[in-house]
Design a protein around this motif. Structure first.
Motif, PDB file in Angstrom:
ATOM      1  N   ASP A  91       0.794  -1.237   0.000  1.00  0.00           N
ATOM      2  CA  ASP A  91       0.000   0.000   0.000  1.00  0.00           C
ATOM      3  C   ASP A  91       0.820   1.278   0.000  1.00  0.00           C
ATOM      4  O   ASP A  91       0.432   2.287   0.601  1.00  0.00           O
ATOM      5  CB  ASP A  91      -0.977   0.021   1.187  1.00  0.00           C
ATOM      6  CG  ASP A  91      -1.998  -1.102   1.123  1.00  0.00           C
ATOM      7  OD1 ASP A  91      -2.270  -1.588  -0.004  1.00  0.00           O
ATOM      8  OD2 ASP A  91      -2.506  -1.507   2.174  1.00  0.00           O
ATOM      9  N   VAL A  92       1.952   1.269  -0.683  1.00  0.00           N
ATOM     10  CA  VAL A  92       2.814   2.450  -0.746  1.00  0.00           C
ATOM     11  C   VAL A  92       2.449   3.281  -1.964  1.00  0.00           C
ATOM     12  O   VAL A  92       2.205   2.758  -3.052  1.00  0.00           O
ATOM     13  CB  VAL A  92       4.302   2.031  -0.806  1.00  0.00           C
ATOM     14  CG1 VAL A  92       5.200   3.221  -1.123  1.00  0.00           C
ATOM     15  CG2 VAL A  92       4.705   1.386   0.504  1.00  0.00           C
ATOM     16  N   SER A  93       2.388   4.592  -1.759  1.00  0.00           N
ATOM     17  CA  SER A  93       2.206   5.526  -2.871  1.00  0.00           C
ATOM     18  C   SER A  93       3.384   6.492  -2.843  1.00  0.00           C
ATOM     19  O   SER A  93       4.059   6.644  -1.829  1.00  0.00           O
ATOM     20  CB  SER A  93       0.893   6.297  -2.720  1.00  0.00           C
ATOM     21  OG  SER A  93       0.922   7.098  -1.551  1.00  0.00           O
ATOM     22  N   HIS A  94       3.640   7.134  -3.985  1.00  0.00           N
ATOM     23  CA  HIS A  94       4.699   8.143  -3.986  1.00  0.00           C
ATOM     24  C   HIS A  94       4.412   9.192  -5.037  1.00  0.00           C
ATOM     25  O   HIS A  94       3.630   8.991  -5.957  1.00  0.00           O
ATOM     26  CB  HIS A  94       6.089   7.520  -4.161  1.00  0.00           C
ATOM     27  CG  HIS A  94       6.409   7.072  -5.553  1.00  0.00           C
ATOM     28  ND1 HIS A  94       7.209   7.797  -6.393  1.00  0.00           N
ATOM     29  CD2 HIS A  94       6.036   5.979  -6.234  1.00  0.00           C
ATOM     30  CE1 HIS A  94       7.333   7.156  -7.542  1.00  0.00           C
ATOM     31  NE2 HIS A  94       6.615   6.047  -7.462  1.00  0.00           N
ATOM     32  N   GLY A  95       5.036  10.331  -4.840  1.00  0.00           N
ATOM     33  CA  GLY A  95       4.859  11.452  -5.746  1.00  0.00           C
ATOM     34  C   GLY A  95       5.724  12.611  -5.285  1.00  0.00           C
ATOM     35  O   GLY A  95       6.628  12.438  -4.470  1.00  0.00           O
ATOM     36  N   TYR A  96       5.412  13.787  -5.808  1.00  0.00           N
ATOM     37  CA  TYR A  96       6.206  14.984  -5.537  1.00  0.00           C
ATOM     38  C   TYR A  96       5.323  16.087  -4.961  1.00  0.00           C
ATOM     39  O   TYR A  96       5.131  17.126  -5.588  1.00  0.00           O
ATOM     40  CB  TYR A  96       6.881  15.442  -6.831  1.00  0.00           C
ATOM     41  CG  TYR A  96       7.900  14.445  -7.341  1.00  0.00           C
ATOM     42  CD1 TYR A  96       9.249  14.599  -7.038  1.00  0.00           C
ATOM     43  CD2 TYR A  96       7.517  13.334  -8.091  1.00  0.00           C
ATOM     44  CE1 TYR A  96      10.188  13.690  -7.482  1.00  0.00           C
ATOM     45  CE2 TYR A  96       8.457  12.412  -8.536  1.00  0.00           C
ATOM     46  CZ  TYR A  96       9.791  12.601  -8.232  1.00  0.00           C
ATOM     47  OH  TYR A  96      10.723  11.698  -8.657  1.00  0.00           O
ATOM     48  N   PRO A  97       4.774  15.892  -3.749  1.00  0.00           N
ATOM     49  CA  PRO A  97       3.837  16.875  -3.199  1.00  0.00           C
ATOM     50  C   PRO A  97       4.486  18.167  -2.707  1.00  0.00           C
ATOM     51  O   PRO A  97       3.810  19.180  -2.592  1.00  0.00           O
ATOM     52  CB  PRO A  97       3.195  16.126  -2.025  1.00  0.00           C
ATOM     53  CG  PRO A  97       4.251  15.164  -1.584  1.00  0.00           C
ATOM     54  CD  PRO A  97       4.942  14.751  -2.863  1.00  0.00           C
ATOM     55  N   THR A 140       7.988  19.491  -3.645  1.00  0.00           N
ATOM     56  CA  THR A 140       8.796  20.157  -4.658  1.00  0.00           C
ATOM     57  C   THR A 140       9.218  19.105  -5.681  1.00  0.00           C
ATOM     58  O   THR A 140       9.310  17.924  -5.333  1.00  0.00           O
ATOM     59  CB  THR A 140      10.021  20.839  -4.004  1.00  0.00           C
ATOM     60  OG1 THR A 140      10.786  21.509  -5.002  1.00  0.00           O
ATOM     61  CG2 THR A 140      10.904  19.856  -3.290  1.00  0.00           C
ATOM     62  N   PRO A 141       9.491  19.508  -6.907  1.00  0.00           N
ATOM     63  CA  PRO A 141       9.853  18.522  -7.925  1.00  0.00           C
ATOM     64  C   PRO A 141      11.097  17.695  -7.596  1.00  0.00           C
ATOM     65  O   PRO A 141      11.257  16.601  -8.096  1.00  0.00           O
ATOM     66  CB  PRO A 141      10.098  19.366  -9.177  1.00  0.00           C
ATOM     67  CG  PRO A 141       9.319  20.606  -8.960  1.00  0.00           C
ATOM     68  CD  PRO A 141       9.342  20.852  -7.474  1.00  0.00           C
ATOM     69  N   GLY A 142      11.971  18.151  -6.711  1.00  0.00           N
ATOM     70  CA  GLY A 142      13.199  17.425  -6.411  1.00  0.00           C
ATOM     71  C   GLY A 142      13.109  16.423  -5.284  1.00  0.00           C
ATOM     72  O   GLY A 142      14.101  15.777  -4.967  1.00  0.00           O
ATOM     73  N   LEU A 143      11.929  16.285  -4.663  1.00  0.00           N
ATOM     74  CA  LEU A 143      11.791  15.360  -3.534  1.00  0.00           C
ATOM     75  C   LEU A 143      10.715  14.323  -3.821  1.00  0.00           C
ATOM     76  O   LEU A 143       9.533  14.637  -3.885  1.00  0.00           O
ATOM     77  CB  LEU A 143      11.429  16.123  -2.250  1.00  0.00           C
ATOM     78  CG  LEU A 143      12.438  17.139  -1.747  1.00  0.00           C
ATOM     79  CD1 LEU A 143      11.890  17.860  -0.518  1.00  0.00           C
ATOM     80  CD2 LEU A 143      13.766  16.487  -1.440  1.00  0.00           C
ATOM     81  N   ASP A 144      11.150  13.077  -4.003  1.00  0.00           N
ATOM     82  CA  ASP A 144      10.249  11.951  -4.253  1.00  0.00           C
ATOM     83  C   ASP A 144       9.795  11.436  -2.885  1.00  0.00           C
ATOM     84  O   ASP A 144      10.604  10.904  -2.114  1.00  0.00           O
ATOM     85  CB  ASP A 144      11.014  10.878  -5.027  1.00  0.00           C
ATOM     86  CG  ASP A 144      10.134   9.792  -5.601  1.00  0.00           C
ATOM     87  OD1 ASP A 144       8.887   9.899  -5.503  1.00  0.00           O
ATOM     88  OD2 ASP A 144      10.702   8.831  -6.158  1.00  0.00           O
ATOM     89  N   VAL A 145       8.512  11.603  -2.575  1.00  0.00           N
ATOM     90  CA  VAL A 145       7.973  11.316  -1.243  1.00  0.00           C
ATOM     91  C   VAL A 145       7.167  10.023  -1.266  1.00  0.00           C
ATOM     92  O   VAL A 145       6.257   9.869  -2.085  1.00  0.00           O
ATOM     93  CB  VAL A 145       7.095  12.490  -0.760  1.00  0.00           C
ATOM     94  CG1 VAL A 145       6.475  12.190   0.591  1.00  0.00           C
ATOM     95  CG2 VAL A 145       7.916  13.778  -0.713  1.00  0.00           C
ATOM     96  N   TYR A 146       7.484   9.116  -0.351  1.00  0.00           N
ATOM     97  CA  TYR A 146       6.809   7.822  -0.250  1.00  0.00           C
ATOM     98  C   TYR A 146       5.933   7.826   1.001  1.00  0.00           C
ATOM     99  O   TYR A 146       6.384   8.222   2.075  1.00  0.00           O
ATOM    100  CB  TYR A 146       7.830   6.684  -0.189  1.00  0.00           C
ATOM    101  CG  TYR A 146       8.539   6.521  -1.505  1.00  0.00           C
ATOM    102  CD1 TYR A 146       8.202   5.493  -2.377  1.00  0.00           C
ATOM    103  CD2 TYR A 146       9.504   7.429  -1.911  1.00  0.00           C
ATOM    104  CE1 TYR A 146       8.822   5.367  -3.601  1.00  0.00           C
ATOM    105  CE2 TYR A 146      10.138   7.309  -3.139  1.00  0.00           C
ATOM    106  CZ  TYR A 146       9.788   6.279  -3.979  1.00  0.00           C
ATOM    107  OH  TYR A 146      10.393   6.157  -5.207  1.00  0.00           O
ATOM    108  N   LYS A 147       4.693   7.352   0.831  1.00  0.00           N
ATOM    109  CA  LYS A 147       3.715   7.368   1.921  1.00  0.00           C
ATOM    110  C   LYS A 147       3.015   6.025   2.031  1.00  0.00           C
ATOM    111  O   LYS A 147       2.902   5.283   1.049  1.00  0.00           O
ATOM    112  CB  LYS A 147       2.631   8.422   1.656  1.00  0.00           C
ATOM    113  CG  LYS A 147       3.128   9.844   1.585  1.00  0.00           C
ATOM    114  CD  LYS A 147       1.979  10.788   1.300  1.00  0.00           C
ATOM    115  CE  LYS A 147       2.412  12.223   1.229  1.00  0.00           C
ATOM    116  NZ  LYS A 147       1.256  13.116   1.019  1.00  0.00           N
ATOM    117  N   VAL A 148       2.505   5.775   3.241  1.00  0.00           N
ATOM    118  CA  VAL A 148       1.589   4.670   3.478  1.00  0.00           C
ATOM    119  C   VAL A 148       0.410   5.275   4.240  1.00  0.00           C
ATOM    120  O   VAL A 148       0.607   6.019   5.203  1.00  0.00           O
ATOM    121  CB  VAL A 148       2.253   3.496   4.245  1.00  0.00           C
ATOM    122  CG1 VAL A 148       2.810   3.915   5.583  1.00  0.00           C
ATOM    123  CG2 VAL A 148       1.287   2.327   4.377  1.00  0.00           C
ATOM    124  N   ALA A 149      -0.791   5.022   3.768  1.00  0.00           N
ATOM    125  CA  ALA A 149      -2.016   5.584   4.362  1.00  0.00           C
ATOM    126  C   ALA A 149      -1.896   7.100   4.535  1.00  0.00           C
ATOM    127  O   ALA A 149      -2.326   7.658   5.539  1.00  0.00           O
ATOM    128  CB  ALA A 149      -2.331   4.904   5.692  1.00  0.00           C
TER     129      ALA A 149
END
Length: 122
Positions: free
Chosen positions: A21-27, A29-38
């Motif tokens: 259930d991991v999602s990721h994106g750039y919420p 800034t464009p230079g930071l790939d952020v990984y989230k769960v729930a």
């Protein structure tokens, strides 16, 4: 084997995406790939080739021990310095250490989620 910067980042990304259930994106800034769960952040990977770090959540006592043990582990960039650490390429930073840090961060976040929001609870 030490993890060079690009391999450190790739290792962290692969470890995160292997978890449920991991999602990721750039919420932020464009230079930071952020990984989230729930909806909760557990990993940030920089895309800057001149600043190749990954930032993970960590228990404060373990974080202090890691910072003392490895020259390229510092208090977390971008976030609370007590609960987050940043890992950069350097002596002793192995792919296993990076994978373990990502998995530990994920576990810390999921443990604090309400039971109904935890991966596999649906």
């Amino acid at each position: 084997m030490n993890a060079a910067g690009d391999r450190l980042q790739d290792t962290a990304r692969q470890a995160a995406l292997a978890l449920p259930d991991v999602s990721h994106g750039y919420p932020f800034t464009p230079g930071l790939d952020v990984y989230k769960v729930a909806g909760k952040v557990f990993l940030i990977v920089t895309d800057d080739p001149d600043d190749q770090i990954v930032t993970v959540k960590c228990e404060p006592e373990h974080a202090r021990a890691q910072v003392r043990s490895y020259a390229s582990i510092t208090p977390g960039r971008y976030l609370d310095k007590r609960h987050w650490i940043s890992l950069g390429p350097g002596p002793g930073i192995t792919e296993r250490l990076v994978t373990d840090a990502v998995e530990d961060s994920y576990d810390l976040v999921t443990e604090r989620l309400p039971r109904r929001d935890r991966p596999g609870a649906r």
